[in-house]
Scaffold this motif. Structure first.
Motif, PDB file in Angstrom:
ATOM      1  N   ALA A 127     -38.652  60.427 -57.239  1.00 20.09           N
ATOM      2  CA  ALA A 127     -38.192  59.179 -57.488  1.00 20.09           C
ATOM      3  C   ALA A 127     -36.658  59.244 -57.541  1.00 20.09           C
ATOM      4  O   ALA A 127     -35.986  58.752 -56.828  1.00 20.09           O
ATOM      5  N   LEU A 128     -36.249  60.785 -57.700  1.00 24.67           N
ATOM      6  CA  LEU A 128     -34.571  61.307 -57.707  1.00 24.67           C
ATOM      7  C   LEU A 128     -34.613  61.172 -55.912  1.00 24.67           C
ATOM      8  O   LEU A 128     -33.497  60.971 -55.416  1.00 24.67           O
ATOM      9  N   GLN A 129     -35.011  61.904 -55.223  1.00 23.92           N
ATOM     10  CA  GLN A 129     -35.230  61.800 -53.690  1.00 23.92           C
ATOM     11  C   GLN A 129     -35.537  60.555 -53.201  1.00 23.92           C
ATOM     12  O   GLN A 129     -34.702  60.298 -52.123  1.00 23.92           O
ATOM     13  N   HIS A 130     -36.436  60.070 -53.570  1.00 22.19           N
ATOM     14  CA  HIS A 130     -36.322  58.539 -53.117  1.00 22.19           C
ATOM     15  C   HIS A 130     -34.987  57.533 -53.046  1.00 22.19           C
ATOM     16  O   HIS A 130     -34.337  56.826 -52.362  1.00 22.19           O
ATOM     17  N   ASN A 131     -34.443  57.505 -54.740  1.00 17.88           N
ATOM     18  CA  ASN A 131     -33.068  56.978 -55.070  1.00 17.88           C
ATOM     19  C   ASN A 131     -32.001  57.694 -54.340  1.00 17.88           C
ATOM     20  O   ASN A 131     -30.987  56.327 -53.879  1.00 17.88           O
ATOM     21  N   LEU A 132     -31.741  58.565 -53.969  1.00 17.68           N
ATOM     22  CA  LEU A 132     -30.912  59.126 -52.823  1.00 17.68           C
ATOM     23  C   LEU A 132     -30.873  58.619 -51.295  1.00 17.68           C
ATOM     24  O   LEU A 132     -29.986  58.316 -51.346  1.00 17.68           O
ATOM     25  N   ARG A 133     -32.534  58.556 -51.399  1.00 18.69           N
ATOM     26  CA  ARG A 133     -32.558  57.746 -49.936  1.00 18.69           C
ATOM     27  C   ARG A 133     -31.831  56.463 -49.855  1.00 18.69           C
ATOM     28  O   ARG A 133     -30.961  55.981 -48.787  1.00 18.69           O
ATOM     29  N   VAL A 134     -32.514  55.457 -50.890  1.00 21.30           N
ATOM     30  CA  VAL A 134     -31.903  54.486 -51.512  1.00 21.30           C
ATOM     31  C   VAL A 134     -30.432  54.342 -51.186  1.00 21.30           C
ATOM     32  O   VAL A 134     -30.118  53.304 -50.111  1.00 21.30           O
ATOM     33  N   ALA A 135     -29.472  55.498 -51.400  1.00 28.74           N
ATOM     34  CA  ALA A 135     -28.311  55.239 -51.845  1.00 28.74           C
ATOM     35  C   ALA A 135     -27.523  55.916 -49.922  1.00 28.74           C
ATOM     36  O   ALA A 135     -26.433  54.861 -49.822  1.00 28.74           O
ATOM     37  N   ARG A 136     -28.255  56.724 -49.457  1.00 34.78           N
ATOM     38  CA  ARG A 136     -27.797  56.543 -48.155  1.00 34.78           C
ATOM     39  C   ARG A 136     -28.262  55.811 -47.642  1.00 34.78           C
ATOM     40  O   ARG A 136     -27.632  55.241 -46.593  1.00 34.78           O
ATOM     41  N   THR A 137     -29.408  54.822 -47.211  1.00 34.84           N
ATOM     42  CA  THR A 137     -29.769  53.702 -46.332  1.00 34.84           C
ATOM     43  C   THR A 137     -28.555  52.802 -46.628  1.00 34.84           C
ATOM     44  O   THR A 137     -28.045  52.125 -45.967  1.00 34.84           O
ATOM     45  N   ARG A 138     -28.094  52.258 -47.885  1.00 34.23           N
ATOM     46  CA  ARG A 138     -27.111  51.304 -48.502  1.00 34.23           C
ATOM     47  C   ARG A 138     -25.739  51.887 -47.501  1.00 34.23           C
ATOM     48  O   ARG A 138     -24.916  50.146 -47.610  1.00 34.23           O
ATOM     49  N   ALA A 139     -25.680  52.541 -47.313  1.00 35.47           N
ATOM     50  CA  ALA A 139     -24.271  53.238 -46.560  1.00 35.47           C
ATOM     51  C   ALA A 139     -24.270  54.494 -45.740  1.00 35.47           C
ATOM     52  O   ALA A 139     -24.258  55.434 -45.722  1.00 35.47           O
ATOM     53  N   PRO A 140     -24.928  53.348 -44.390  1.00 38.84           N
ATOM     54  CA  PRO A 140     -25.935  55.232 -43.591  1.00 38.84           C
ATOM     55  C   PRO A 140     -24.570  55.111 -42.863  1.00 38.84           C
ATOM     56  O   PRO A 140     -24.227  56.636 -42.250  1.00 38.84           O
ATOM     57  N   ASN A 141     -23.265  54.993 -42.675  1.00 34.66           N
ATOM     58  CA  ASN A 141     -22.316  55.438 -41.831  1.00 34.66           C
ATOM     59  C   ASN A 141     -21.375  55.983 -43.417  1.00 34.66           C
ATOM     60  O   ASN A 141     -20.128  57.108 -43.010  1.00 34.66           O
ATOM     61  N   SER A 142     -22.031  56.408 -44.441  1.00 29.96           N
ATOM     62  CA  SER A 142     -21.557  57.195 -45.335  1.00 29.96           C
ATOM     63  C   SER A 142     -21.550  58.697 -45.433  1.00 29.96           C
ATOM     64  O   SER A 142     -23.376  58.857 -45.756  1.00 29.96           O
ATOM     65  N   LYS A 143     -20.794  59.718 -45.728  1.00 28.94           N
ATOM     66  CA  LYS A 143     -20.924  60.848 -46.582  1.00 28.94           C
ATOM     67  C   LYS A 143     -21.715  60.403 -48.260  1.00 28.94           C
ATOM     68  O   LYS A 143     -20.996  59.841 -48.717  1.00 28.94           O
ATOM     69  N   VAL A 144     -22.820  61.039 -49.266  1.00 30.55           N
ATOM     70  CA  VAL A 144     -22.587  60.994 -50.720  1.00 30.55           C
ATOM     71  C   VAL A 144     -22.727  62.679 -51.484  1.00 30.55           C
ATOM     72  O   VAL A 144     -22.820  63.268 -50.589  1.00 30.55           O
ATOM     73  N   TRP A 145     -22.133  62.050 -52.402  1.00 27.66           N
ATOM     74  CA  TRP A 145     -21.691  63.106 -53.546  1.00 27.66           C
ATOM     75  C   TRP A 145     -22.622  62.220 -54.604  1.00 27.66           C
ATOM     76  O   TRP A 145     -22.508  61.257 -54.775  1.00 27.66           O
ATOM     77  N   ALA A 146     -23.350  63.462 -54.928  1.00 28.61           N
ATOM     78  CA  ALA A 146     -24.556  62.596 -55.735  1.00 28.61           C
ATOM     79  C   ALA A 146     -24.025  63.062 -56.945  1.00 28.61           C
ATOM     80  O   ALA A 146     -24.054  64.048 -57.317  1.00 28.61           O
ATOM     81  N   VAL A 147     -23.439  62.151 -57.991  1.00 28.53           N
ATOM     82  CA  VAL A 147     -23.136  62.547 -59.075  1.00 28.53           C
ATOM     83  C   VAL A 147     -24.361  63.036 -59.798  1.00 28.53           C
ATOM     84  O   VAL A 147     -25.193  62.615 -60.073  1.00 28.53           O
ATOM     85  N   VAL A 148     -24.117  64.824 -60.830  1.00 26.50           N
ATOM     86  CA  VAL A 148     -24.781  64.440 -61.066  1.00 26.50           C
ATOM     87  C   VAL A 148     -23.903  65.486 -62.955  1.00 26.50           C
ATOM     88  O   VAL A 148     -24.654  66.618 -64.015  1.00 26.50           O
ATOM     89  N   LYS A 149     -23.402  64.460 -63.055  1.00 31.05           N
ATOM     90  CA  LYS A 149     -22.369  64.710 -64.737  1.00 31.05           C
ATOM     91  C   LYS A 149     -23.230  64.666 -65.652  1.00 31.05           C
ATOM     92  O   LYS A 149     -24.635  64.590 -65.490  1.00 31.05           O
ATOM     93  N   ALA A 150     -22.777  65.373 -67.319  1.00 30.24           N
ATOM     94  CA  ALA A 150     -23.436  65.038 -68.124  1.00 30.24           C
ATOM     95  C   ALA A 150     -25.227  65.747 -67.688  1.00 30.24           C
ATOM     96  O   ALA A 150     -26.222  65.574 -68.281  1.00 30.24           O
ATOM     97  N   ASN A 151     -25.314  67.025 -66.988  1.00 29.44           N
ATOM     98  CA  ASN A 151     -26.599  67.861 -66.874  1.00 29.44           C
ATOM     99  C   ASN A 151     -27.427  66.836 -66.637  1.00 29.44           C
ATOM    100  O   ASN A 151     -28.656  66.324 -66.674  1.00 29.44           O
TER     101      ASN A 151
END
Length: 362
Positions: free
Chosen positions: A13-37
């Motif tokens: 599910a985490l992998q899937h949601n990252l793909r959604v984020a990237r699909t929504r912004a196909p021309n952007s680079k992605v910082w995956a935010v991992v604060k608070a553990n």
């Protein structure tokens, strides 16, 4: 036998949601935010799940070191920058990137970086206060801050960054989204550098704001910052919190449940006790009526949440017994819905899951 409370993390599910984020912004680079553990999901899992991200972003310098120890070799961004000179030493040794949001940070960079023997050119994300009034330089001070940074030996690329207060509520009268965006554009006019504006809400709802970088956070974990449901955006819950019924009481009309006797039955009821409480991260302020699923049947809490347990209405749950399965949130009950009922947000519930809660993966 261990206590039956269990948080199950779905790596897919985490992998899937990252793909959604990237699909929504196909021309952007992605910082995956991992604060608070990683919003309570664990840095070790985040490193594996977000392997395809362009970088990981967080606020804790010690957790940034942990990411390196776990083998993460791509960029790591400290979203609040460094807090003192010793942190700056860690930044250089671990080759991190930093946000810079105040004159005091620039002054430390001016005094420390010229003496740095490393060849590492420190990437900086210069933060503007475009109206949220937390961290960042005002638009009028932004250009001067940028110039000071450009003059410091050892500074590498400077990214132009701000943070959006109301991307999930663009017509918010306190700070309309377009007002904040216009403020940012005015402050960076004529400056070179990549841009970084979009958080989860902007990535999901405002394609016009997806620039060089996007910074998805809560959406990666299957929750939303507001607006439509996570499911409507194609997101999947990454944490499912489950427990069991450990006790049952039959009460008559007029009898009360829990500390303070705040809930009084107006008809005969069957009440189940769930092995979960505020010491586990379940919100103490969750009122009677907060949704819960028992043996696949939707029901709700009754009475106050205690440290280690809370009660649920089993009157309409046929066959419920000690040992019945309880879904607190996750796959089958949105954490956002539970949070809304409790007067809070899904972020808080995910981040608040206590260390004593057992964690597994699916």
């Amino acid at each position: 036998m261990p206590r039956p409370l269990l948080a199950t993390i779905d790596i897919s599910a985490l992998q899937h949601n990252l793909r959604v984020a990237r699909t929504r912004a196909p021309n952007s680079k992605v910082w995956a935010v991992v604060k608070a553990n990683a919003y309570g999901h664990g840095l070790e899992r985040a490193v594996r799940a977000f392997a395809e991200a362009d970088g990981l972003a967080l606020i804790e310098p010690d957790y940034a070191v942990r990411l390196r120890e776990l083998g993460w070799e791509k960029p790591v961004l400290l979203l609040e920058g460094f807090f003192d000179a010793s942190d700056l030493e860690v930044v250089i040794s671990q080759q991190l990137e930093i946000a810079v949001h105040c004159d005091e940070q620039i002054a430390l960079l001016e005094s420390k970086l010229p003496n740095n023997q490393s060849t590492y050119q420190l990437p900086v994300h210069l933060k503007m206060n475009s109206g949220m009034n937390r961290l960042g330089f005002s638009p009028d001070a932004f250009r001067a801050a940028h110039l000071r940074l450009r003059k410091i030996p050892g500074i590498g690329n400077i990214t132009l960054m701000t943070h959006l207060a109301n991307a999930d509520d663009p017509l918010n009268p306190g700070l309309p989204l377009q007002q904040q965006v216009a403020c940012f554009e005015r402050g960076i006019a004529g400056l070179e550098g990549e841009r970084s504006l979009a958080n989860s809400a902007a990535d999901l709802m405002h394609p016009e704001l997806r620039s060089d970088w996007v910074r998805p956070g809560v959406m990666l974990y299957g929750a939303t910052p507001g607006g439509d449901s996570a499911k409507s955006f194609g997101l999947r819950p990454a944490m499912t919190l489950t427990s069991k019924i450990i006790g049952i009481q039959k009460i008559a009309a007029g009898e009360a449940v829990g500390y303070g006797s705040r809930f009084v039955a107006d008809h005969p009821m069957i009440v189940g006790v769930v092995a979960c409480g505020y010491a586990d991260g379940y919100p103490r302020h969750a009122p009677t009526g907060t949704p819960v699923v028992v043996d696949g049947v939707r029901t709700s809490t009754v009475g106050r949440v205690s440290m280690d347990m809370f009660s649920v209405d089993l009157t309409a749950v046929p066959g419920a017994h000690v040992g019945s399965d309880v879904l607190l949130w996750g796959n089958g009950l949105s954490v956002d819905e539970v949070a809304h009922a409790a007067g809070t947000i899904g972020y808080e519930l995910l981040c608040a899951v206590a260390p004593r809660v057992r964690v597994t993966e699916s």
